[in-house]
Design an enzyme around this catalytic site. Structure first.
Site, mmCIF file in Angstrom:
data_model
loop_
_atom_site.group_PDB
_atom_site.id
_atom_site.type_symbol
_atom_site.label_atom_id
_atom_site.label_comp_id
_atom_site.label_asym_id
_atom_site.label_seq_id
_atom_site.Cartn_x
_atom_site.Cartn_y
_atom_site.Cartn_z
ATOM 1 N N HIS A 163 0.849 -1.187 0.000
ATOM 2 C CA HIS A 163 0.000 0.000 0.000
ATOM 3 C C HIS A 163 0.890 1.243 0.000
ATOM 4 O O HIS A 163 1.317 1.705 1.064
ATOM 5 C CB HIS A 163 -0.901 0.006 1.231
ATOM 6 C CG HIS A 163 -2.001 -1.003 1.194
ATOM 7 N ND1 HIS A 163 -2.408 -1.711 2.305
ATOM 8 C CD2 HIS A 163 -2.780 -1.430 0.173
ATOM 9 C CE1 HIS A 163 -3.393 -2.527 1.972
ATOM 10 N NE2 HIS A 163 -3.627 -2.380 0.689
ATOM 11 N N TYR B 153 4.129 -0.217 5.306
ATOM 12 C CA TYR B 153 4.601 -1.496 5.870
ATOM 13 C C TYR B 153 3.592 -2.635 5.679
ATOM 14 O O TYR B 153 3.441 -3.481 6.547
ATOM 15 C CB TYR B 153 4.938 -1.331 7.366
ATOM 16 C CG TYR B 153 5.703 -0.075 7.664
ATOM 17 C CD1 TYR B 153 7.025 0.074 7.229
ATOM 18 C CD2 TYR B 153 5.132 0.981 8.352
ATOM 19 C CE1 TYR B 153 7.748 1.234 7.488
ATOM 20 C CE2 TYR B 153 5.839 2.157 8.604
ATOM 21 C CZ TYR B 153 7.150 2.280 8.166
ATOM 22 O OH TYR B 153 7.850 3.433 8.410
ATOM 23 N N HIS B 154 2.939 -2.664 4.520
ATOM 24 C CA HIS B 154 1.943 -3.697 4.247
ATOM 25 C C HIS B 154 2.378 -4.605 3.095
ATOM 26 O O HIS B 154 1.563 -4.993 2.258
ATOM 27 C CB HIS B 154 0.591 -3.060 3.906
ATOM 28 C CG HIS B 154 -0.025 -2.316 5.039
ATOM 29 N ND1 HIS B 154 -1.138 -1.499 4.895
ATOM 30 C CD2 HIS B 154 0.302 -2.257 6.361
ATOM 31 C CE1 HIS B 154 -1.459 -0.982 6.076
ATOM 32 N NE2 HIS B 154 -0.595 -1.421 6.971
ATOM 33 N N MET B 155 3.649 -4.981 3.045
ATOM 34 C CA MET B 155 4.122 -5.816 1.958
ATOM 35 C C MET B 155 3.392 -7.167 1.970
ATOM 36 O O MET B 155 3.191 -7.768 3.023
ATOM 37 C CB MET B 155 5.626 -6.065 2.064
ATOM 38 C CG MET B 155 6.459 -4.822 2.144
ATOM 39 S SD MET B 155 6.522 -4.202 3.848
ATOM 40 C CE MET B 155 7.537 -2.745 3.624
#
Length: 632
Positions: free
Chosen positions: A359, A558-560
């Site tokens: 994101h 930090y939504h890998m």
């Protein structure tokens, strides 16, 4: 007292600073009161993350006595891994081992308001993406900083704790992509199974509750401004509405972070069949001679001891979307040409590391009139520290501002009830170090940082994160070398697809409309112009200006996800089947955000808990249908 380490924004206290004796005359009771208060505060602080809260390190026992063969080994005590290990160890017949690369979380991890302080520390992998000249240009070395947790709880121990499930369309689409039993009707049960609240006696372990709220002026401004533009206020927990502004809950209980490392793994820490080895970095998965069955895993303990453990049933890889593909490729499962170029024998030629999604967020800054919002002075800040340490309430139990999230379908030509943009908010009070803390965490470049400091000297700042929910651009994970000590090579590929740029532009324009609402004008809210020379060539607020701004200011939230994709055999990019098993190999599953075929429409921590629950269910179902002594 060595445990006093809240952050550089909270005064460090030692018994030398406060000896408990005043130079003026005293009958004694006054000094006793002060000493009692100090000892009480220090004890309260030390109780936030005491060693006895966490599973003990089984490493020393292994060094002394050696390791038995385990039925299941889980790599990673993060969000999903802690769930999987806890659930599997509920069966007393199964021996479960967890290998975690880090140790116990520090005190700073447990306090909601200072989660940024854990970045750039030994509790973080400190990863950086490859420079591509198209994104993160306004950050150190023009690279994106991708923080990943390295401790019990994983990234769930350093995140903002927001609990968002996504929406039903996310999961129904997973099923349409060829993954049966992953539709909303299927995963909803797993979400509910994991859940506990302050108001509920649920058997679940994931704590999800409301944060303490502060700054009611910000709450009113956001909700009222959105209402003026036709976006309603709704209850995210009900799941029947997907567009509008809402108060979001988080993985917090009684003012303290509740990662699954605490709520799941630590819950089972006294089970004799559950062991955890800390500071254990997995380096290679071992297979039988035919390469068809996992037999064990090699790991490094305390940075220098090379050890291994044998596995009777399964290895569950829960190291996250960056390190799960890394370990698979180091072990010979991945793109054939890439592995051969590094001299790694190829076991299975699969598209490990592809389909990486994230994101992308664009931070927009609003300057607010400080006379309109009650600011906290030093006395207030000292009161906040006392209130938190004694009662776990107050500003330190919150996350920057009222936890309000906005969901928007930015395409006015679309009648879709589902969002493509998400807004998060972070309040930065004038006279505090909140701005400096954020800029240090993301490593913002000096010129841009100075223009924000200038704005912050004259007023409060409200940072609004404009988040792209359904990116068309995808990245990939590769290896730097065959050396496990090297970090993974990460290609974000943000803004590769022009459609992503247009969606983000619409998301920015909505905030420009918010600026003109009566609610925002009442606070004298004004978008801050940053010092970005390349973008200054364009008219401020023009489309071209914002497109340039995206290249500089865009970064991760930090939504890998998606780098070890699940899918049917007809999907050439899929690495896993729908039960999360690596294709063509027995005894090896993946359970973390990397399994997502497409990223969900919200923060990923809640869905990762659900994935852990689903993985544990699949494993239990498979092994309960056969003898405990038979290999699957």
């Amino acid at each position: 007292m060595a445990c006093v380490q809240l952050s550089d924004t909270i005064a460090t206290v030692t018994m030398t600073d406060f000896p408990g004796q005043c130079v003026q005359q005293s009958l004694g009771i006054g000094n006793t009161l002060v000493s009692t208060l100090l000892h009480t505060l220090l004890a309260a602080q030390c109780s936030l993350s005491p060693p006895e809260l966490w599973p003990k390190d089984y490493g020393p026992t292994y060094i002394e006595k050696g390791l038995d063969t385990y039925d299941f080994v889980v790599i990673g005590a993060g969000t999903a891994g802690s769930v999987v290990a806890s659930r599997l160890s509920e069966n007393p017949k199964w021996k479960v081992l967890v290998l975690e690369a880090g140790g116990d979380p520090p005190i700073e991890s447990m306090i909601p308001a200072i989660f940024f302080e854990v970045q750039h520390s030994k509790y973080n992998w400190d990863y950086y993406t490859e420079r591509d000249g198209k994104s993160c240009l306004g950050y150190k070395n023009q690279m994106c900083y991708w923080a990943r947790g390295k401790m019990i709880g994983g990234s769930g121990a350093i995140n903002a704790m927001l609990y968002v499930r996504g929406n039903n369309e996310d999961y129904d689409n997973w099923e349409r992509m060829g993954n049966p039993n992953w539709a909303w009707k299927d995963v909803r049960r797993a979400f509910e199974k994991s859940l506990q609240t302050n108001e509920s006696d649920s058997k679940g372990s994931a704590c999800v509750n409301h944060f303490d709220e502060h700054y009611p002026e910000i709450r009113r401004m956001l909700f009222s401004g959105a209402k003026e533009l036709g976006l309603p206020e709704f209850d995210l927990a009900k799941g029947d509405t997907h567009i509008g502004y809402t108060t979001v809950r988080g993985n917090v209980k009684n003012g303290i972070r509740g990662s699954t490392g605490q709520t799941f793994l630590a819950k089972g820490k006294d089970r004799p069949n559950l062991h955890v080895i800390k500071n254990a970095v997995a380096t290679k998965i071992n297979f039988n001679d035919q390469g068809t069955q996992v037999t064990g895993v090699e790991f490094t303990y305390n940075d220098h001891q090379k050890l291994s453990v044998k596995i009777n049933k399964e290895l569950i890889l829960s190291a996250g979307s960056l390190d799960s593909p890394k370990l698979l490729m180091l072990s010979g499962i991945g793109p054939q040409e890439h592995l051969e170029n590094l001299g790694i024998p190829v076991l299975k030629n699969l598209n490990v590391g592809d389909n990486l999604q994230d994101h992308l967020m664009i931070p927009l800054f609003f300057k607010l009139d400080e006379s309109k919002i009650r600011a906290e002075n030093m006395r207030d800040q000292l009161d906040a520290i006392y209130t938190y340490l004694v009662n776990q309430t107050g500003p330190l139990a919150a996350i920057g501002t009222v936890p309000i999230t906005g969901f928007l379908n930015s395409d006015e030509s679309s009648s879709s009830p589902y969002p493509d943009i998400l807004y998060h908010n972070l309040f930065m009070q004038r006279g505090t170090s909140s701005l400096e803390t954020w800029m240090k965490a993301v490593e913002l470049s000096d010129g841009i940082a100075e223009s924000l400091r200038e704005a912050h000297r004259d007023g409060h700042l409200l940072q609004i994160f404009i988040k792209l929910l359904k990116p068309k651009s995808t990245g990939k994970i590769r290896l730097h070398s065959a050396d496990p000590k090297d970090p993974p090579k990460m290609f974000a590929n943000y803004l590769d697809d022009p459609e992503d740029i247009e969606t983000l532009l619409r998301g920015i324009k909505f905030q420009m409309k918010m600026e003109k609402t009566a609610a925002f004008r009442e606070q004298n809210a004004e978008i801050v112009k940053l010092d970005i020379p390349e973008c200054d060539k364009f008219e401020f607020r023009s489309d071209n200006y914002w497109k340039c701004y995206m290249k500089y200011m865009g970064n991760t939230v930090y939504h890998m996800a998606g780098s070890v994709k699940m899918g049917p055999d007809t999907d050439s990019g899929a690495v896993l089947d729908w039960r999360l098993r690596i294709k063509g190999v027995k005894g090896l599953r993946v359970a973390d955000t990397s399994i997502m075929p497409s990223i969900v429409s919200g923060n990923t921590n809640g869905p990762t808990i659900m994935i852990g629950e689903r993985a544990a269910e699949f494993i239990s179902e498979d092994w309960n249908t056969i003898s405990d002594h038979t290999e699957l």
